[in-house]
Enzyme design. Sequence first.
Site, mmCIF file in Angstrom:
data_model
loop_
_atom_site.group_PDB
_atom_site.id
_atom_site.type_symbol
_atom_site.label_atom_id
_atom_site.label_comp_id
_atom_site.label_asym_id
_atom_site.label_seq_id
_atom_site.Cartn_x
_atom_site.Cartn_y
_atom_site.Cartn_z
ATOM 1 N N ARG A 286 -1.437 3.529 17.153
ATOM 2 C CA ARG A 286 -1.902 4.539 16.195
ATOM 3 C C ARG A 286 -1.700 5.970 16.678
ATOM 4 O O ARG A 286 -1.191 6.805 15.928
ATOM 5 C CB ARG A 286 -3.367 4.295 15.827
ATOM 6 C CG ARG A 286 -3.603 3.062 14.976
ATOM 7 C CD ARG A 286 -2.539 2.832 13.978
ATOM 8 N NE ARG A 286 -2.846 1.749 13.045
ATOM 9 C CZ ARG A 286 -1.906 1.023 12.464
ATOM 10 N NH1 ARG A 286 -0.617 1.221 12.713
ATOM 11 N NH2 ARG A 286 -2.245 0.075 11.613
ATOM 12 N N ASP B 200 -8.991 2.280 12.212
ATOM 13 C CA ASP B 200 -7.652 2.836 12.132
ATOM 14 C C ASP B 200 -7.640 4.235 11.545
ATOM 15 O O ASP B 200 -6.929 5.116 12.018
ATOM 16 C CB ASP B 200 -6.747 1.912 11.318
ATOM 17 C CG ASP B 200 -5.895 1.074 12.239
ATOM 18 O OD1 ASP B 200 -6.047 1.218 13.455
ATOM 19 O OD2 ASP B 200 -5.093 0.290 11.736
ATOM 20 N N ASP C 273 0.817 -1.219 0.000
ATOM 21 C CA ASP C 273 0.000 0.000 0.000
ATOM 22 C C ASP C 273 0.849 1.266 0.000
ATOM 23 O O ASP C 273 0.683 2.156 -0.840
ATOM 24 C CB ASP C 273 -0.906 0.050 1.248
ATOM 25 C CG ASP C 273 -2.098 -0.884 1.142
ATOM 26 O OD1 ASP C 273 -2.419 -1.336 0.036
ATOM 27 O OD2 ASP C 273 -2.699 -1.155 2.198
ATOM 28 N N SER D 195 -3.867 -9.629 6.417
ATOM 29 C CA SER D 195 -3.244 -8.343 6.662
ATOM 30 C C SER D 195 -2.790 -8.337 8.119
ATOM 31 O O SER D 195 -3.563 -8.680 9.014
ATOM 32 C CB SER D 195 -4.266 -7.232 6.397
ATOM 33 O OG SER D 195 -3.880 -6.047 7.026
#
Lengths: 414, 414, 414, 414
Positions: free
Chosen positions: C99, C128, C19, C179
């Site tokens: 995060r 997220d 990504d 993932s």
Amino acid sequence: MTERSPARHVVLAYSGGLDTSVAIRWIAEQYHAEVTALTIDVGQEGELVGALDRAKRNGARDAILKDAKRPFVEQFLWPALKANALYEGIYPLSTALARPLIAKTLGEAAVTLGADAVAHGCTGKGNDQVRFDVALQTLTPQLRIIAPVREWNMNRSDEIRYAQTHGIEIRATHDSPYSVDENLWGRSIEGGRLEDPDEAAPEEVFDWTGHPETWPRTPEEIEVTFEAGVPTALDGEALGPVELVRRMNQRAGAHGEDRVVGIKSRETYECPGAIALLEAHRALETLVLTREVLQFKAGVDRRFADLVYEGGWFSPLRESLSAFVDATQSVVSGTVTLRCFQGSARAVGRRSEHSLVSHELATYGTADAFPSEYAVGFIHLYGLPNRLAYAKRSTGAGAAPDDGRAARSVPHRA
Amino acid sequence: MTERSPARHVVLAYSGGLDTSVAIRWIAEQYHAEVTALTIDVGQEGELVGALDRAKRNGARDAILKDAKRPFVEQFLWPALKANALYEGIYPLSTALARPLIAKTLGEAAVTLGADAVAHGCTGKGNDQVRFDVALQTLTPQLRIIAPVREWNMNRSDEIRYAQTHGIEIRATHDSPYSVDENLWGRSIEGGRLEDPDEAAPEEVFDWTGHPETWPRTPEEIEVTFEAGVPTALDGEALGPVELVRRMNQRAGAHGEDRVVGIKSRETYECPGAIALLEAHRALETLVLTREVLQFKAGVDRRFADLVYEGGWFSPLRESLSAFVDATQSVVSGTVTLRCFQGSARAVGRRSEHSLVSHELATYGTADAFPSEYAVGFIHLYGLPNRLAYAKRSTGAGAAPDDGRAARSVPHRA
Amino acid sequence: MTERSPARHVVLAYSGGLDTSVAIRWIAEQYHAEVTALTIDVGQEGELVGALDRAKRNGARDAILKDAKRPFVEQFLWPALKANALYEGIYPLSTALARPLIAKTLGEAAVTLGADAVAHGCTGKGNDQVRFDVALQTLTPQLRIIAPVREWNMNRSDEIRYAQTHGIEIRATHDSPYSVDENLWGRSIEGGRLEDPDEAAPEEVFDWTGHPETWPRTPEEIEVTFEAGVPTALDGEALGPVELVRRMNQRAGAHGEDRVVGIKSRETYECPGAIALLEAHRALETLVLTREVLQFKAGVDRRFADLVYEGGWFSPLRESLSAFVDATQSVVSGTVTLRCFQGSARAVGRRSEHSLVSHELATYGTADAFPSEYAVGFIHLYGLPNRLAYAKRSTGAGAAPDDGRAARSVPHRA
Amino acid sequence: MTERSPARHVVLAYSGGLDTSVAIRWIAEQYHAEVTALTIDVGQEGELVGALDRAKRNGARDAILKDAKRPFVEQFLWPALKANALYEGIYPLSTALARPLIAKTLGEAAVTLGADAVAHGCTGKGNDQVRFDVALQTLTPQLRIIAPVREWNMNRSDEIRYAQTHGIEIRATHDSPYSVDENLWGRSIEGGRLEDPDEAAPEEVFDWTGHPETWPRTPEEIEVTFEAGVPTALDGEALGPVELVRRMNQRAGAHGEDRVVGIKSRETYECPGAIALLEAHRALETLVLTREVLQFKAGVDRRFADLVYEGGWFSPLRESLSAFVDATQSVVSGTVTLRCFQGSARAVGRRSEHSLVSHELATYGTADAFPSEYAVGFIHLYGLPNRLAYAKRSTGAGAAPDDGRAARSVPHRA
């Protein structure tokens, strides 16, 4: 307190152990009363019938056995399961849930028999006397409560000597330092080395879960089916409530599941079926309840467990908490796959027609069905209050962030 | 967004005001749709019938009036009253409680009429659009939602110009800077100087409560009778739900009771009947509920109010909270005397057959019925944990206080 | 949305995966901007340096590595551990805790570098993006946020094709359907068969915990020492925070501890060190905190976990919750013995100079030091409210129980 | 209990009233002890110095006055104000807040004087004995506690006869049926007709608030300035803590503000300054705290009030709750305008540099700064879980609403 005002007829919650065997005679002497021994079957192991005969030989006017297993499961264990009742997050309240049932049954028997008092074997320390006394005072306030062990000053040796002196027949017993309480929902073990919170529980205190060397080397899966929060079948086989709990104790227990070291101190629990069913129930709830229900119910469940631990089963608060819990359970129907292995049971699969998970959207690649503008708008409004709070903080009343013009995502018309 | 996919038949929640009067034509134009105007009577003042005629003259295919006052009281206001619903402790949620009812009624009407869309007059800011949209999407997800005011870019002058251009008949209106929402449970006023939290609300915004100079100089007492948490009579006269709320608005309103300045900003509320009934209900609850119920219910009530404010009336959580609340209300029966005077209503007397207060023991002089040893024992055990916690603190692990031998009042047998 | 207003200099949170590798070029093209790739080391495995070189070859103006492991542990993991942070009771929030740290570090780097925008690789679904955007908007509201994956419409195949067309060098990767997100506090795995809540996670998704056949057949005990709620030593060896967490991952992970199936759906977690430390911390708290602190803190802890899960790390509420938590931790010092065995870690011993358990009283036989009258008095007053509530219930307002003369144990002088 | 083991030196919390006047002699006789009378000034009215002289004439070895007004405000009232402490939502805890201060001061004095016991005048019923005993046992466990009124069996007439027999000088007192406790934070009145919850309090029990006929016919506005949650100025004039509370009592009291009828039974409160300051503080908090802080803090505040009411001031939980509260107060700075009128004080204006209200966006007409798409996106995701929950309900597992594909607004990557 040497002089006690006499009672007429005392119904004693009789376990067959040393304490209550001695108590039959002691109550008769101290209170000049007739004593009826009542044994309430809540799924404890042991030969209850032999104990009843012994009670009569030891002076009881009568000895009665009452099977309360089914009401125990339906009226106490299922409500607790629906409330995910784990005190301090670890203890399934096996002893705490049986006490109010026993107190209620004892009080009702005394009323039926026309007795004027009840008696129980609790000591003057601990929560059990609270649970018994509070339930009895609440439900049958007209009955006097006698607690021989709390009132007398005998330790174990004193009791044995008293038994010998008075010709009381007691069960031949190996001299265990542990005190055990047992019912369908689990075993609690206390005393001996367990008193020290820094000592691991020795293997000898366990009974339902075998020695770790006997635990199978391969996992076993069990499918538990729930209807409205209540388990109704194992591996697809419909079972009555008592049988279901028993079966679960055996199957999960065989894998050693689940031994719990007590709270703050001092008890060790062995509650394989309870822990496995609680795990399955919790896993199903996360699939079918909305996040806001889960979050609020967590607080309700916690209060429920605290209240039951502290003796508050028969209280307006417990009843109202159960009303909340029941209202959430209509969708808690479905099947959970538990994997039991080496001392623990984990939910590894869950399905329900009320599942809030939708397989399609979850899958990558279908994002276009779901406009990303929605997410951007959500985030913008969702984060607004904190954004403004921090802006004020960093700059005083000065420069607000360019878009931070309101404190709430959705300000107008309350 | 200029190009809109056409709708066929839109049912519009029609108030008769400027916004929704203009919306009839605008929707017809923009969506090439037929528009039915639906006015839902939740106790707002004003000539609803005249508004319906106007709607038809302004292009509505049909104009319908639906009286929802009784379901509003029974299905929304009584549950809120039982939950002592006051958002942030001050706002009785009058507007917030009407929105889900209106959305439900609107959606049902659209389904009945075979329409494919509904429309409401909320702006793109504020909670009202959330309450409408969420309720509609939850109950009638098959219906498209159109929100003209949110979609177009007209301010008040634009709307008036649009009305003039299109020959839309609007109510002659003094040019008030305020926006008012009204129903049986109260009035909310916003806009104008009320936007500034540092400005006191000017006298002109009030309507139900007269000018302070008109308030009576002598108090008036009102007896409110409750059955299971629901008011059923005033001064001993049994009244239907709608009439009871109306009567309470008039009587408490005459004394100016109770004007509330809004939260964080920006609204002013005038809810005399609601505030008076809430005060009476709260006062009765403190007489008949146990302390532990009152303490937990305070958290439930708060969550209920937050949830309703945020648009969550139709949600599993709200339903479950109501189940808790209802379970507590069976004993909330009795009579409260309110004294209304100069802008506030206070409960000055309470009686109930479920009263937990017992007159005898309360009176001085009967202390001997209540052994003071009980109090000493209670205090000793009750204070034990904190006593030990502080002993550790002051001395390290060293000298424990002489009696501080356990961390819990009631340590054994969990 | 085809036309994007250009940015000048974008700092991209760069993981080295597909990504963000593709995003370097895509951002440069779409926004006519220079891109700096920033990799933040929070303990994820993998060759971070090689990834940086690749970023530069793929068009980044610069590629920077920032080691944030120590602040991650000290400023995020320790506060979470003190709050026993387990979302829904099972997930240690490993991804959710990283995060806000990454967002903060990213924003600070952008400010330092004089950039006008930041970019992250989150999709348009999921929590997220909320966590990233909310943290960035709160801390550095002056920066524009670009989310390439959310904005573009490429799936995995599209991305690979884009990479080939544009000569973007990507890591040779087996075609995993999963993932993975990884840091010191754990691994989260999603995608593939994990999407279906009724599917058990296949063995292949696990990495830190080996195959069950490799788990040792004998338990291993680990002593964890805490000071004021923070772990400081393992088996008596003082360790720095990063090393301690790493060591715990290895040791508990070797026993397979603790694999968690996700909430509602869809993620599987592998957080051996986190789960083991949380178990040890919880066990120590039950030894040293009073019951009323434990009960209230359970609600604080739950709110803390929900808030962090939902992206609220940087918020006044999270800070205030942490203030409560910190105030409770001064006594959470001591040593816990964990036993790791076959997929779980259990606390089997606990000692602390702040222990509220006192060995002497706990032992049977010393009951005489503790007058049983105290217990009787406690029970009498403690049970009074429920007793009276039930008396009213059964008899109407009639016969109260003989001693039930007051609703509260301790009625006078508020 | 006739035989009492002697004490050496007892420090008595002495109010100068009948109970403690008689107690000086009674303790000396019963315990063969010396008695020191200690009067602690917490702002009660009355001639304290004259009482001290009387104590000495009545047999006290010494009589001491200690001014504790400033620590009372700073260490007890301000923390309570920051926690909006209103028990059951109505009682400012005036008596409950003074008790731990008095107990602490009493214990410290006893330690300083080398005494071996303390004494207080509480009866054997009610919360006050709990508050005194628990605080004393926690802070100075080495001291014996004597509670003459709880121990003896005298009623008021007995006490007067005892005084006459023993030549004890008592204050000439009109024969009031009421018992009053007074300090800076308010007056509590109990006894007499107040025992009956259905009786309105007679005018004669009030003292600080004059007769309603004396209340001014025009409102009075008072500006209260707060810094970090603590009031520091009235109408712009900086005032010390004690003076500020006093001034507030006078000004709000002149308008009759605020008389409160007690909880469940039995007390009436007159706390004009406390109620006015609490109203101002609450109003300021709603302006500057985020909604999620307000919602959680409501639960913390409630627990704080319950805990203080029940005697838990000196406890780890109270300290931890205060840590939470303090962490929220840094932004609670600003000025509130109170309007006092006819028995109530209302906040009518609020301003703060930390205000989360932003005037611009609030105003109608600027909606274009705030894209309405944001609201639509927010609503869509916000309502998703309930939407899906209801869809399942109405249709079984069948037709989901077209967009209801996920249970959570933000599903991925936990």
